[in-house]
Design a protein around this motif. Structure first.
Motif, short mmCIF file in Angstrom:
data_model
loop_
_atom_site.label_atom_id
_atom_site.label_comp_id
_atom_site.label_asym_id
_atom_site.label_seq_id
_atom_site.Cartn_x
_atom_site.Cartn_y
_atom_site.Cartn_z
N GLU A 267 0.82 -1.20 0.00
CA GLU A 267 0.00 0.00 0.00
C GLU A 267 0.86 1.26 0.00
O GLU A 267 0.53 2.26 -0.65
N TYR B 137 2.13 1.71 -3.50
CA TYR B 137 1.02 2.12 -4.37
C TYR B 137 0.67 3.60 -4.17
O TYR B 137 0.48 4.33 -5.14
N ARG B 138 0.62 4.02 -2.90
CA ARG B 138 0.30 5.42 -2.62
C ARG B 138 1.34 6.37 -3.19
O ARG B 138 1.02 7.51 -3.54
N GLN C 177 -5.64 -3.45 -4.02
CA GLN C 177 -4.52 -2.55 -4.14
C GLN C 177 -3.61 -2.92 -5.31
O GLN C 177 -2.57 -2.31 -5.51
#
Length: 213
Positions: free
Chosen positions: A67, A70-71, A96
Motif C-alpha cells: 500500500e 502504491y500510494r 490494491q
C-alpha cells in the motif's frame, strides 16, 4: 535497461536464504531484506523488478508495504506470500493491485513462473511508459493552436471541417498539420492517432492534449 531484479522481503532468515537459492538457480538477480524499511531504503523504482514479500512481519506488514508503494505511485509487481492467508486479506491485497498471493508452503515452480511472467509484464509496461514519455515531450513543443488542430485530427476531422470549426483558412490548417507531423515525428495520420491513443490510455497522461503539455 538493467537486468531484472527480484526483491525479497521476509523477516525469517531461512526463508530469505531459501528464496535466494531457488531464484539464483534460474539465473535471477536477487536482493533480500529482513524488513520493509530496509527494502525501502534501497528500492529503485527505475529498475525492472518484482517484489516478493511476506504478509506478516514485525512493523510494516507485506500488505502495508504494498500500500505504501502504491500510494507513492510505484507500480512494481508484488507477490505476497504467507502461512496465514485469509479471504479478507486476499481481497484487500487484490484491490490494491497485488499480482499474486501465495500461501506457504508453495510450489517452487509456481513462484518462479509468476516472477518471470510479472517481470516480463513490468518490462513491457516500462517500454510503453518510455514511449509515452517521449510522445508527451513532443506534445510540449506544440503551440496552443497546434494542440487544437491535433485534437481535431485525432477525432477524424478533415482539413475543411477543422478550418470551419476554428474559423481559419484551409491553407492555415494544412500548415499546422505539416508542423504537427514534423514535431511529433509521425509518418502518417494513422501513426499519430495510434501514438495519441496509447498516451491517453496511460494513467500518467490522462489528458494529454491539454495546453500544459
Amino acid at each position: 535497461m538493467s537486468l531484472p531484479l527480484v526483491y525479497v522481503v521476509d523477516d525469517e532468515q531461512p526463508m530469505r536464504e531459501s528464496l535466494r537459492f531457488l531464484l539464483e538457480t534460474v539465473r535471477l538477480q536477487v536482493k533480500t531484506y529482513e524488513s520493509a524499511p530496509k527494502f525501502l531504503s534501497e528500492f529503485d523504482p527505475e529498475l525492472n523488478a518484482v517484489l516478493v514479500t511476506d504478509l506478516r512481519m514485525p512493523g510494516m506488514s507485506g500488505i502495508e508495504l504494498h500500500e505504501h508503494l502504491y500510494r507513492n505511485g510505484h507500480r512494481i509487481p508484488v507477490i505476497i506470500i504467507t502461512a496465514h492467508g485469509d479471504v479478507p486479506t486476499v481481497v484487500r491485497a487484490m484491490k490494491q493491485g497485488a499480482c499474486e498471493f501465495l500461501e506457504k508452503p508453495f510450489n517452487d515452480q509456481i513462484l518462479i513462473d509468476a516472477i518471470q511472467r510479472l517481470l516480463e509484464q513490468d518490462r513491457e509496461r516500462r517500454i510503453k511508459a518510455e514511449a509515452n514519455r517521449q510522445v508527451a515531450q513532443k506534445l510540449r513543443s506544440l503551440t496552443p493552436r497546434e494542440l487544437q488542430v491535433l485534437e481535431l485530427v485525432v477525432e477524424g476531422r478533415i482539413n475543411k471541417q477543422i478550418a470551419s470549426e476554428l474559423g481559419v483558412g484551409v491553407k492555415a490548417i494544412e500548415a499546422h498539420r505539416a508542423r504537427i507531423m514534423d514535431k511529433m515525428q509521425a509518418e502518417s495520420v494513422q501513426e499519430l492517432v495510434r501514438m495519441m491513443t496509447l498516451l491517453r490510455q496511460s494513467p500518467e497522461y490522462a489528458n494529454p492534449l491539454r495546453p500544459s503539455y
